[in-house]
Design an enzyme around this catalytic site. Sequence first.
Site, mmCIF file in Angstrom:
data_model
loop_
_atom_site.group_PDB
_atom_site.id
_atom_site.type_symbol
_atom_site.label_atom_id
_atom_site.label_comp_id
_atom_site.label_asym_id
_atom_site.label_seq_id
_atom_site.Cartn_x
_atom_site.Cartn_y
_atom_site.Cartn_z
ATOM 1 N N GLY A 43 -54.911 111.624 61.745
ATOM 2 C CA GLY A 43 -54.682 110.305 62.337
ATOM 3 C C GLY A 43 -53.192 110.152 62.540
ATOM 4 N N GLU A 144 -53.809 104.615 68.380
ATOM 5 C CA GLU A 144 -55.127 105.018 67.862
ATOM 6 C C GLU A 144 -55.832 103.852 67.183
ATOM 7 O OE1 GLU A 144 -55.219 109.847 67.188
ATOM 8 O OE2 GLU A 144 -54.740 108.601 65.463
ATOM 9 N N ASN A 189 -44.740 112.446 74.270
ATOM 10 C CA ASN A 189 -44.618 113.841 74.693
ATOM 11 C C ASN A 189 -44.716 113.925 76.214
ATOM 12 O OD1 ASN A 189 -47.355 113.776 75.409
ATOM 13 N ND2 ASN A 189 -48.038 114.859 73.582
ATOM 14 N N THR A 225 -40.628 114.366 73.924
ATOM 15 C CA THR A 225 -40.683 115.675 73.265
ATOM 16 C C THR A 225 -41.309 116.693 74.222
ATOM 17 O OG1 THR A 225 -42.807 115.126 72.226
ATOM 18 C CG2 THR A 225 -40.802 114.683 70.940
ATOM 19 N N LEU A 226 -40.767 117.924 74.177
ATOM 20 C CA LEU A 226 -41.181 118.965 75.133
ATOM 21 C C LEU A 226 -41.574 120.265 74.435
ATOM 22 C CD1 LEU A 226 -38.207 118.376 77.609
ATOM 23 C CD2 LEU A 226 -40.587 117.769 78.073
ATOM 24 N N GLY A 227 -42.137 120.162 73.246
ATOM 25 C CA GLY A 227 -42.576 121.363 72.535
ATOM 26 C C GLY A 227 -41.419 122.323 72.295
ATOM 27 N N ASP A 259 -46.348 114.195 65.372
ATOM 28 C CA ASP A 259 -46.351 113.212 64.283
ATOM 29 C C ASP A 259 -45.301 113.558 63.241
ATOM 30 O OD1 ASP A 259 -48.468 111.898 65.511
ATOM 31 O OD2 ASP A 259 -49.978 113.057 64.423
ATOM 32 N N SER A 291 -43.196 122.522 60.643
ATOM 33 C CA SER A 291 -44.621 122.163 60.540
ATOM 34 C C SER A 291 -45.534 123.050 61.392
ATOM 35 C CB SER A 291 -44.835 120.682 60.900
ATOM 36 O OG SER A 291 -44.870 120.502 62.307
ATOM 37 N N SER A 300 -49.265 121.073 56.682
ATOM 38 C CA SER A 300 -48.122 121.843 57.214
ATOM 39 C C SER A 300 -46.819 121.049 57.187
ATOM 40 C CB SER A 300 -48.419 122.282 58.656
ATOM 41 O OG SER A 300 -48.354 121.171 59.541
#
Length: 312
Positions: A43, A144, A189, A225-227, A259, A291, A300
């Site tokens: 979550g 969520e 993202n 965020t772009l991985g 997260d 993580s 993680s």
Amino acid sequence: MTEEAFDVMVVGSCMTDLVSQAPRLPKAGETIHGHKFFIGFGGKGANQCIQAARLGAKTAMVAKVGKDFFGDNYIQNFKDNGVHTDLVGQTSDAATGAASIIVNDAGENAIVIVAGANMLLSSEELQEALPAISRAKVLVCQLEISPKTSLQTLRMARESKVKTIFNPAPAISDLDPDFYRISDVFCCNESEAELLTGSPVATVEEAGRAAQELVSRGCGSVIITLGAQGCVVLGAQGSTPKQVPTTAVTAVDTTGAGDSFIGALAFYMAHYPTMPLEEMARRASQVAAVSVQAMGTQTSFPFKQKLPAELF
């Protein structure tokens, strides 16, 4: 409880993750063999709260779970991670939220979520949480739970001059425009930025343009965020978007990386309020990079003592 002042308060979701690992994601109508199954805690809201707590933030969660096995376990999980749970309610009217997750060998995932009790978190519980919210250093929200509840929470925080991070995830195309205006840090993202702006966000340049569009809608600042490409940070209107690169790592499981980033960002905003946002984002990227090198979501998420001292 209400007399306490928290570094980070999260108003959001709790999900029980039902995770299957398989060589690849199945096609429609296809059954494939996986090689591992486990049940975890997830979550977006709870994940962000637990990452902030593991870095040393004093945290509290405002959430709703079911009066069931998963709900009881979730509350215990918060306690085990040092998160205050007085404002986590249980209901008999719905089951604890659940997420079915498939992770392939490349670490990519496909997820179906059933929100359950999360959607029953309402303004009644927010009123109960108001004394604590008004004294928090940073408040974090996502989508969520009911968007109406998230918006009301952000308004309460704004009225109390509490810094806010809003994570518009999972993204909705008809997001209430007030969300932009009352978010100090609007963090999403690339796919969420794409849905919200209607423009492609695959490159750093495109992310910069999307960030400018989001700031023009009223956000205090924006992080996209772009991985593996890190993230793009844009402060107030009129400033220039800046790419903040991240460390190259071998990803094992990217579930929850966003997260982890937001939980770390909340920690830095609470503990180092004068630190430039780019530096906070750089450090949060380092935490998230750790993580993705382990399986699972919260399992993680790194603890402060396992991270390099220069991040603190």
